[in-house]
Design a protein around this motif. Sequence first.
Motif, PDB file in Angstrom:
ATOM      1  N   ALA A 123       0.876  -1.495  -0.018  1.00  0.00           N
ATOM      2  CA  ALA A 123       0.021   0.320   0.182  1.00  0.00           C
ATOM      3  C   ALA A 123       0.925   1.081  -0.604  1.00  0.00           C
ATOM      4  CB  ALA A 123      -0.707  -0.020   1.564  1.00  0.00           C
ATOM      5  N   LYS A 124       2.023   1.119  -0.335  1.00  0.00           N
ATOM      6  CA  LYS A 124       2.736   2.712  -0.424  1.00  0.00           C
ATOM      7  C   LYS A 124       4.146   2.769  -0.591  1.00  0.00           C
ATOM      8  CE  LYS A 124       4.713   2.936   4.168  1.00  0.00           C
ATOM      9  NZ  LYS A 124       5.475   2.681   6.231  1.00  0.00           N
ATOM     10  N   ASP A 125       4.455   4.141  -0.634  1.00  0.00           N
ATOM     11  CA  ASP A 125       5.123   4.202  -1.865  1.00  0.00           C
ATOM     12  C   ASP A 125       6.737   4.378  -1.778  1.00  0.00           C
ATOM     13  OD1 ASP A 125       4.454   4.381  -4.521  1.00  0.00           O
ATOM     14  OD2 ASP A 125       2.586   5.689  -4.516  1.00  0.00           O
ATOM     15  N   CYS A 126       7.143   3.745  -0.340  1.00  0.00           N
ATOM     16  CA  CYS A 126       8.679   4.533  -0.779  1.00  0.00           C
ATOM     17  C   CYS A 126       9.722   4.620  -1.668  1.00  0.00           C
ATOM     18  CB  CYS A 126       9.534   3.537   0.078  1.00  0.00           C
ATOM     19  SG  CYS A 126       8.226   2.600   1.603  1.00  0.00           S
ATOM     20  N   LEU A 127      10.021   6.338  -1.636  1.00  0.00           N
ATOM     21  CA  LEU A 127      10.474   6.332  -3.136  1.00  0.00           C
ATOM     22  C   LEU A 127      11.912   5.621  -4.347  1.00  0.00           C
ATOM     23  CD1 LEU A 127      10.814   9.921  -2.468  1.00  0.00           C
ATOM     24  CD2 LEU A 127       8.501   8.934  -3.914  1.00  0.00           C
ATOM     25  N   LEU A 180      16.507  13.098   6.299  1.00  0.00           N
ATOM     26  CA  LEU A 180      15.913  12.507   5.018  1.00  0.00           C
ATOM     27  C   LEU A 180      15.670  11.229   4.892  1.00  0.00           C
ATOM     28  CD1 LEU A 180      19.131  10.781   2.449  1.00  0.00           C
ATOM     29  CD2 LEU A 180      20.036   9.806   4.706  1.00  0.00           C
ATOM     30  N   TYR A 181      14.877  11.274   5.963  1.00  0.00           N
ATOM     31  CA  TYR A 181      13.329   9.829   6.424  1.00  0.00           C
ATOM     32  C   TYR A 181      13.063  10.684   5.041  1.00  0.00           C
ATOM     33  CZ  TYR A 181      10.129   6.468   7.655  1.00  0.00           C
ATOM     34  OH  TYR A 181       9.332   6.119   7.063  1.00  0.00           O
ATOM     35  N   HIS A 182      12.481  12.075   5.158  1.00  0.00           N
ATOM     36  CA  HIS A 182      11.427  12.792   4.275  1.00  0.00           C
ATOM     37  C   HIS A 182      11.671  12.776   2.821  1.00  0.00           C
ATOM     38  CE1 HIS A 182      10.034  14.469   8.757  1.00  0.00           C
ATOM     39  NE2 HIS A 182       9.054  14.157   8.344  1.00  0.00           N
ATOM     40  N   LYS A 183      13.275  12.925   2.593  1.00  0.00           N
ATOM     41  CA  LYS A 183      13.277  12.873   1.326  1.00  0.00           C
ATOM     42  C   LYS A 183      12.788  11.109   0.276  1.00  0.00           C
ATOM     43  CE  LYS A 183      17.054  16.812   1.397  1.00  0.00           C
ATOM     44  NZ  LYS A 183      17.973  17.212   1.953  1.00  0.00           N
ATOM     45  N   ILE A 184      13.577  10.765   0.757  1.00  0.00           N
ATOM     46  CA  ILE A 184      13.231   9.017   0.630  1.00  0.00           C
ATOM     47  C   ILE A 184      11.762   8.635   0.851  1.00  0.00           C
ATOM     48  CG2 ILE A 184      15.569   9.063   0.678  1.00  0.00           C
ATOM     49  CD1 ILE A 184      14.642   6.946   2.916  1.00  0.00           C
ATOM     50  N   HIS A 185      10.727   9.425   1.338  1.00  0.00           N
ATOM     51  CA  HIS A 185       9.428   9.117   1.710  1.00  0.00           C
ATOM     52  C   HIS A 185       8.370  10.255   0.771  1.00  0.00           C
ATOM     53  CE1 HIS A 185      11.496   5.963   4.226  1.00  0.00           C
ATOM     54  NE2 HIS A 185      11.097   5.269   3.639  1.00  0.00           N
ATOM     55  N   PRO A 186       7.474  10.072   0.307  1.00  0.00           N
ATOM     56  CA  PRO A 186       6.372  10.982   0.255  1.00  0.00           C
ATOM     57  C   PRO A 186       5.747  11.103   1.519  1.00  0.00           C
ATOM     58  CG  PRO A 186       5.866   8.327  -0.807  1.00  0.00           C
ATOM     59  CD  PRO A 186       6.849   8.180  -0.019  1.00  0.00           C
TER      60      PRO A 186
END
Length: 363
Positions: free
Chosen positions: A61-65, A168-174
Amino acid sequence: MKKIKEILAQTEFSKADLVCLLQAEREERQLLFEAAQARKVATVGKKVFFRGLVEFSNICAKDCLYCGIRKSNEKVLRYEATDDEILEACRFAWENRFGSVVLQSGELSSPAFVKRVDRLLQAIKKMSNKELGITLSCGEQTKETFQRWFESGAHRYLLRIESSTPDLYHKIHPQNELHAYEKRLDCLKLLKECGYQVGTGVMIGLPFQTDEDLAEDLLFLKNLDVDMVGMGPYIEHEDTPLYAYRSQLKTKQERFDLALKMVASLRLLMPDINIAAATALQAIDPVGREKALKIGANVIMPNLTPCDFRKEYQLYEDKPCLDEDAALCRNCLEARIELAGSEIGYGEWGDSKHFYRRQEVTK
Ligand code: SAM
Ligand code: SF4
């Protein structure tokens, strides 16, 4: 700047010390590896434990970048292995005295998914006379779900924090609630409360990541007092948004080398935990996992996913063992682990020594 020899003689490490270890080159790098190897043998011994990996579904269900099986990747053929296929893989693990299995999947939280995992846990325990240990890696869930799965037989849970640096976590996740850093962190705490042996970890060599971030990651693992760690190089996948930043990446060889230094540094920082030799190491170097075992790791996860599904569980490019069947995989691993100077803990759960020490302290 302190000399590596001085740092290696310590038992406590500052962020600056860890950065220094991560930047060690040539003889200094060798000294780091030798110290980590000695610490490993002295604390957890020479045994390597198998965890048969069953990637039972790629529906997420997720969209990790960064991830090849993210929800928005429409090129992926979605699958769910049947109960029989999963049980057959677990039976192989049990009959070959692997000790434990890891059930891994995309992240879903529907009642049907929760119930299915619950049913599988009970069936695996029954099939193996309760002998197989079971680790889950099915993403973020509610406390009730974690508790329910624990009671049905899972006793270890892997949930990587991916990067402990919130920025960094925020940069690699929506940027949305489904991908919140705080929720992931909270889940790690809930898992501990439920009684699991808790494993987490990070990706190494992400775009925008610095050596300081990685040193922070090591301190994060220590402060969270985790029992197990799985961390490996980030490897790009062309059908993901993060691929656009590939020109900023270190070379794969540099990421591989940094991952080895992370493993060695972590062994010095947390001597009695279990550390997995990540599969992604093998995507860069054919004997990458064995190299990690030599300098600090003590767990390896042979892939038992039915071969037909493996090409649809491509988290990153060049993922290894796509067409190797489980028996072949076992034989080839056995020989390579012996070459790395280790022995296999057949038929043992190989639980984290740190977990039991932690239990003693909180009694
Ligand atoms: N869905 C669960 C979760 O995210 O925790 C478990 C499965 S997920 C595929 C397992 C791990 O794969 C993630 O924690 C992530 O670190 C790793 N992974 C995903 N994409 C990757 C990539 N491009 N390179 C290296 N590791 C990757
Ligand atoms: Fe889904 Fe896990 Fe991949 Fe994120 S890392 S997209 S949660 S499978």
